[in-house]
Design an enzyme around this catalytic site. Structure first.
Site: not given
Length: 398
Positions: A118, A206
């Protein structure tokens, strides 16, 4: 402002961020053609909506079926996958039960995934700096990771004067357990991502998941970008990427009138001047046992026309069962608010309880306008009184 995955990847590609090849498709035939242009043996067909959790979601007309991200091993498979998505409503954790209709899909090359990570860049309000967030838990919702295993989230704040430094990327890369060669690729990836973030005036970028391929390459498998609306005047090219079909019609209408409006899921419509007072108003509605249907700040210099528009937007929400107008007149004059409220209430044929609390500049004139309007407006003396009256009035009307 949010954009679709394929748009985000195209923007990031321009700044040197590693992404896979892909093509957007509006029809099943275009999806099949796109699959034929990509190297095999597997391509991925992805529903394009402004919400996460697409792969784990389901389509409203096929709850037990596959989600909004599907593998295809041929052009015909890609065609079938696109047919099952386009024009159908995809329901995910982030869309709520209403879901979002899929109008386009993204057909992307497949890759051999060794690890999923992530990575994101966002503005940290606490430190006042752009901050890198990274985690070994790629593919999971970062909120879940923060709630259950917060120690797996690493943060690095970037000094705005110095910008991103390679040592920050190396520090994160080794903390994620990457090899020396992968750390170099990761550092270049983050540097390019930071350059894009600053140049495009982003609020968040993101990448979830960020994948390490079996060949050791670091690639964005998904991408989400949200822009700072206040900076869009500097980026007319980005404004063109807006997909109004993905946005609440009430919020779009509010933006045309320079109103700060956010739709919520309660039943008490709110019209307030000032963000802080608006939040306090929503809080006290909750305190008295109801829930706000919206956040709406008409601003300090609103005109009667803008107030009228605000009132109409509130009443266009079918869930609204009562309205609370809470105005503290400083720059904004209470008589202007009163004129707008009366005009709007007459135009839309008010059918729900309306409570108005006015205080400040020209408050006497404002109250007189409301009293002489002939409308069933309930006056309130203070904020607590207003909240109590609107909640009680809604219950009595029900």
């Amino acid at each position: 402002m949010n954009i679709h995955e394929y748009q985000a990847k195209e923007l990031l590609r321009r700044y040197g961020v590693a992404v896979l090849d892909g093509h957007v498709a509006w029809t099943a035939e275009e999806a099949a053609a796109a699959a034929g242009k990509l190297p095999g043996p597997v391509v991925v067909v992805k529903s394009q909506i402004h919400a996460g959790g697409r792969g784990a979601g389901h389509f409203a007309d096929d709850p037990a079926g596959k989600g909004g991200v599907r593998l295809a091993r041929s052009a015909e498979d890609a065609r079938a996958a696109a047919e099952a998505m386009l024009g159908h409503v995809l329901v995910t954790k982030q869309t709520g039960p209403a879901g979002r209709k899929v109008h386009r899909v993204y057909v992307e090359a497949g890759c051999d995934i060794a690890r999923e990570l992530y990575l994101s860049l966002l503005v940290d309000r606490a430190s006042g700096r752009v901050t890198i967030m990274a985690s070994t838990e790629g593919g999971m919702e970062i909120e879940e990771v923060a709630a259950h295993t917060p120690e797996k989230i690493m943060r690095v704040a970037i000094d705005p004067a110095a910008g991103f430094s390679a040592f920050q990327g190396r520090k994160l890369g080794f903390a994620l357990g990457l090899t020396a060669a992968q750390v170099g690729s990761f550092t270049r990836f983050v540097g390019a991502m930071y350059t894009a973030f600053i140049a495009l005036d982003c609020a968040i970028v993101e990448i979830n998941p960020l994948v390490v391929t079996k060949a050791g390459e670091v690639v964005a498998l998904d991408a989400k970008i949200s822009f700072d609306d206040n900076a869009l005047f500097r980026h007319p090219d980005l404004e063109k990427l807006r997909d109004e079909a993905e946005e609440d019609p009430k919020e779009l209408e509010a933006a045309k009138h320079s109103l700060s409006y956010v739709a919520l899921d309660g039943t008490i419509g709110c019209m307030v001047n000032g963000a802080g007072l608006a939040m306090a108003t929503m809080d006290i509605i909750k305190l008295y046992g109801a829930a706000p249907a919206n956040f709406l700040d008409v601003g300090g210099g609103a005109t009667a026309e803008r107030v009228t528009a605000a009132f109409k937007i509130i009443l266009s929400d079918p869930h609204v069962e009562g309205i609370l107008v809470n105005i503290f007149g400083g720059i904004m004059r209470c008589d202007v608010i009163a004129e707008g409220v009366v005009t709007a209430a007459r135009e839309v044929k008010l059918s729900v309880p309306l409570v108005v609390r006015l205080e400040g500049t020209n408050v006497a004139q404002g109250k007189e306008i409301l009293a002489k309007s002939g409308l069933p407006i309930i006056a309130a003396d203070n904020l607590a009184d207003a909240a109590e009256k609107v909640v009680r009035a809604v219950k009595e009307a029900a």
